[in-house]
Scaffold this motif. Structure first.
Motif, PDB file in Angstrom:
ATOM      1  N   UNK A 253      16.672 -16.147   5.024  1.00 47.31           N
ATOM      2  CA  UNK A 253      15.846 -17.063   5.457  1.00 47.31           C
ATOM      3  C   UNK A 253      14.559 -17.201   4.523  1.00 47.31           C
ATOM      4  N   UNK A 254      14.871 -18.211   3.948  1.00 45.92           N
ATOM      5  CA  UNK A 254      13.868 -18.571   2.914  1.00 45.92           C
ATOM      6  C   UNK A 254      13.068 -19.733   2.854  1.00 45.92           C
ATOM      7  N   UNK A 255      11.753 -19.752   2.693  1.00 52.21           N
ATOM      8  CA  UNK A 255      10.957 -21.248   2.574  1.00 52.21           C
ATOM      9  C   UNK A 255      11.270 -21.749   1.421  1.00 52.21           C
ATOM     10  N   UNK A 256      11.836 -22.929   1.408  1.00 52.86           N
ATOM     11  CA  UNK A 256      12.648 -23.366  -0.034  1.00 52.86           C
ATOM     12  C   UNK A 256      11.094 -24.004  -0.858  1.00 52.86           C
TER      13      UNK A 256
ATOM     14  N   UNK B  43      18.828  -6.162  15.302  1.00 53.33           N
ATOM     15  CA  UNK B  43      17.316  -6.464  14.442  1.00 53.33           C
ATOM     16  C   UNK B  43      16.513  -7.046  15.677  1.00 53.33           C
TER      17      UNK B  43
ATOM     18  N   UNK C 108      17.158 -10.193  16.757  1.00 51.94           N
ATOM     19  CA  UNK C 108      17.205 -11.519  16.843  1.00 51.94           C
ATOM     20  C   UNK C 108      17.885 -12.300  18.103  1.00 51.94           C
ATOM     21  N   UNK C 109      18.678 -11.550  18.658  1.00 51.95           N
ATOM     22  CA  UNK C 109      19.470 -11.887  19.922  1.00 51.95           C
ATOM     23  C   UNK C 109      19.446 -10.908  21.003  1.00 51.95           C
TER      24      UNK C 109
ATOM     25  N   UNK D 201      22.431 -15.861   6.134  1.00 48.45           N
ATOM     26  CA  UNK D 201      22.128 -16.904   5.416  1.00 48.45           C
ATOM     27  C   UNK D 201      20.402 -16.506   5.073  1.00 48.45           C
TER      28      UNK D 201
ATOM     29  N   UNK E 240      15.813  -6.525   7.496  1.00 45.35           N
ATOM     30  CA  UNK E 240      16.878  -7.175   8.015  1.00 45.35           C
ATOM     31  C   UNK E 240      17.274  -8.289   6.864  1.00 45.35           C
TER      32      UNK E 240
ATOM     33  N   UNK F 278      22.646  -8.778  14.558  1.00 38.26           N
ATOM     34  CA  UNK F 278      21.562  -9.724  15.134  1.00 38.26           C
ATOM     35  C   UNK F 278      20.809  -8.911  16.252  1.00 38.26           C
TER      36      UNK F 278
ATOM     37  N   UNK G 183      19.481 -11.454   7.253  1.00 38.35           N
ATOM     38  CA  UNK G 183      20.700 -12.428   7.896  1.00 38.35           C
ATOM     39  C   UNK G 183      21.834 -13.029   7.224  1.00 38.35           C
TER      40      UNK G 183
END
Lengths: 287, 325
Positions: free
Chosen positions: B84-87, B48, B50-51, B82, B78, B45, B80
């Motif tokens: 990161x998808x918009x379902x 990339x 993110x943190x 889980x 990257x 993280x 992650x």
């Protein structure tokens, strides 16, 4: 930013969100127009908007509740962080998309005064001035909603919290008549506010010393001001409540006054909450 | 090239990553190995963007991820932990958004989306709702998203977790395929997986890098290469032969039944050399080796040894500390 904007717009207009929001707004404006302009035969369109302003406090939270909390819940915020776009661009893109969703029904509403003017004497500057003010007030409320949504990953909580804040803002003028106007009452309210602020700072920065320091400094400042200038505390609380009301400032437009301070106030509130939203998102990277 | 220098991340009192430094060269598959909670995800993280890091630097091709995030992020894709998808969207809509956010436009965007859909084998489901896709497909879409914008480096956080065995093999093949054209860094806590695909392995334990080498070198580093055999002779004869043979150190000898000895010895040189020598030493004396087996140290042993050593080292420090106090 355009990528986020396009993406958000697509999701609003592909789902029912934009349509339901627009339908609700148009329905209440329609009801207002029916009641004032048609049944009561009043030619002032601005009264309709005043009638509808409370509706904003209900439908804006529903519109904004998922904007950032859903990203967090679905963990798609990690995607946004890893993409080569800044947090400011993300917030601006999302905000502009919400603003568009809000602007579409308002464009339809802005035809109403024109239509009514064919059947009677409508004072158009006042009507359009208040539509403009209605837009600015909504814009500020949406920014508040975006900020609240950035605080939690629970949509319901976000909606409830922003609704409570907006309703309080709506009723704060009437409530201000009932709160204590004495200097002591104001001190008490300020103390509560300072404590709340410290709790918030403690919660957001996870730094206890900072919260204590801030609390002590603010309390000392309040005490100093109380001893040196006690008169400024008279009536302070009701004054603050009235000043901070977005809805109260909208009233002056309804009364036919183009109030520049209200425009500046709305824009300031919008900018402040967008700034806070960016900070709130940025902060999660620094926890 | 990714340079990680003295990276430290603290959450309050908990140190997730401490003083981590390594360099990733282009053109290979790197495996990031460690038990759960070793700091793999945290490190990825940070790498990339993110943190934030508490201390230290990450440079992607010379661009600091904190100072020049946009240039640095363009060079990495990257996925992650889980995806990161918009379902509510279709893979096509989703990839269009990610592509646009990565600065792709017009025909280039369409072409790249087609390319990554082909690479990840998602062409058949491009128009379905993501929520309706299987976990394997979701994972592929997560990888497809990382591939957009043609980044040099792909970072995948536990890409095979939660998949069924067939899907795991598919994803592994995909990673191998990607390794031919990209630098890939992927994390896992499955040892065999890392051994099978990676050219280089980084082992992380308690936020510290405990090993960084090729799988072969890691195995060579182990001292526990062993030979187990059963000789058709009494124990004292076997001992006599072993003493005269070079490169062996008896670990365990047992006369199971009269005139039949079971032995376990450590090999100090190349396993096959030692076993050949052993065979002839017994053959010269006319003793049959009834059974002979080689036990090569595998990555699992290395992993356990390295991570346990780290834990023991920590305990040792604590004991010292308390003794001083």
């Amino acid at each position: 930013m355009t990528a986020v904007l396009k993406h958000e717009l697509r999701s609003y207009f592909h789902s029912l969100t934009a349509y339901v929001f627009g339908a609700f707004l148009l329905m209440f404006v329609g009801l207002g127009a029916l009641r004032y302009n048609i049944q009561a035969a009043v030619s002032n369109f601005e009264f309709v908007l005043e009638y509808c302003s409370l509706v904003l406090a209900i439908i804006v939270p529903v519109l904004t509740m998922r904007v950032l909390s859903e990203e967090r819940r679905q963990k798609t915020d990690q995607l946004l962080y890893s993409l080569p776009i800044s947090t400011t661009q993300v917030i601006l893109g999302k905000y502009l998309a919400l603003l568009t969703v809000y602007l579409v029904p308002l464009c339809i509403v802005s035809l109403y005064p024109l239509i009514f003017s064919r059947f009677g004497d409508v004072y158009l500057p006042a009507a359009y001035g208040s539509i403009f003010a209605f837009f600015l007030m909504g814009a500020a409320l949406i920014a508040l909603g975006v900020f609240v949504s950035s605080l939690t990953d629970n949509q319901g909580l976000a909606a409830g919290l922003s609704m409570a804040l907006m309703l309080f803002n709506y009723f704060s003028v009437s409530l201000s008549e009932y709160v204590s106007a004495t200097a002591f009452g104001s001190i008490l309210a300020l103390t509560v506010l300072i404590l709340l602020l410290c709790v918030l700072v403690r919660f957001v920065t996870k730094n206890e010393n900072l919260a204590y320091l801030l609390g002590i400094v603010l309390m000392l400042a309040v005490m100093a001001a109380y001893f040196f200038h006690i008169s400024s505390f008279e009536n302070l609380l009701p004054r603050v409540m009235t000043t901070l009301s977005l809805f109260a400032r909208f009233e002056s437009f309804v009364n036919g006054v183009f109030d520049l301070t209200a425009v500046v106030f709305d824009l300031t509130v919008t900018a402040l909450f967008l700034f806070l939203s960016v900070q709130s998102l940025e902060k999660r990277r620094y926890n | 090239m990714i340079e990680v220098e003295h990276l430290t991340k603290r959450y309050g009192d908990v140190t997730a990553v401490s003083d981590l430094s390594f360099t990733i060269q282009p053109g290979q598959i790197y495996g990031f190995l460690g038990p759960n909670g070793a700091g793999k995800s945290t490190t990825m993280n940070i790498m990339t963007g993110c943190l934030s890091a508490t201390e230290g630097h990450v440079r992607i091709d010379g661009h600091d991820i904190f100072q020049e995030p946009n240039q640095a992020k363009r060079l990495i894709g990257y996925l992650p932990e889980q995806p990161p998808l918009y379902l509510n969207e279709t893979p096509l809509e989703y990839l269009r958004f990610v592509g646009e956010a990565k600065g792709l436009k017009g025909p280039a965007l369409t072409e790249q989306i087609g390319e990554v859909l082909r690479q990840t084998g998602l062409e058949n489901v491009r128009g379905r709702r993501i929520a309706a896709l299987s976990k394997g497909y979701k994972q592929r879409l997560g990888i497809a998203q990382a591939l957009l914008g043609d980044p040099q480096m792909i970072i995948l956080d536990e890409p095979t977790v939660g998949l069924d065995p067939l899907q795991i093999i598919e994803i592994r093949d995909l990673i191998k395929e990607l390794g031919k054209t990209h630098t890939v860094l992927f994390s896992s806590h499955i040892l065999s997986e890392v051994q099978a695909i990676c050219g280089q392995i980084l082992i992380l334990s308690k936020g510290k890098l405990v090993a960084f080498d090729t799988p072969e070198n890691l195995e060579r580093r182990m001292t526990s290469n062993e030979i187990v055999f059963t000789a058709d002779a009494p124990q004292d004869v076997v001992v006599d032969i072993l003493v005269q043979t070079e490169g062996v150190s008896p670990l365990d000898l047992q006369e199971k039944s009269p005139g039949l000895t079971e032995a376990r010895i450590g090999a100090e040189e190349e396993l096959y050399d030692v076993s050949r020598r052993l065979f002839f030493a017994f053959a010269e004396r006319g003793i049959a080796l009834l059974e002979i087996g080689l036990r090569k140290a595998n990555l699992e042993d290395i992993f356990i040894e390295l991570t346990e050593k780290e834990a023991q080292g920590k305990e040792g420090q604590n004991h010292d500390g308390s003794a001083e106090a």
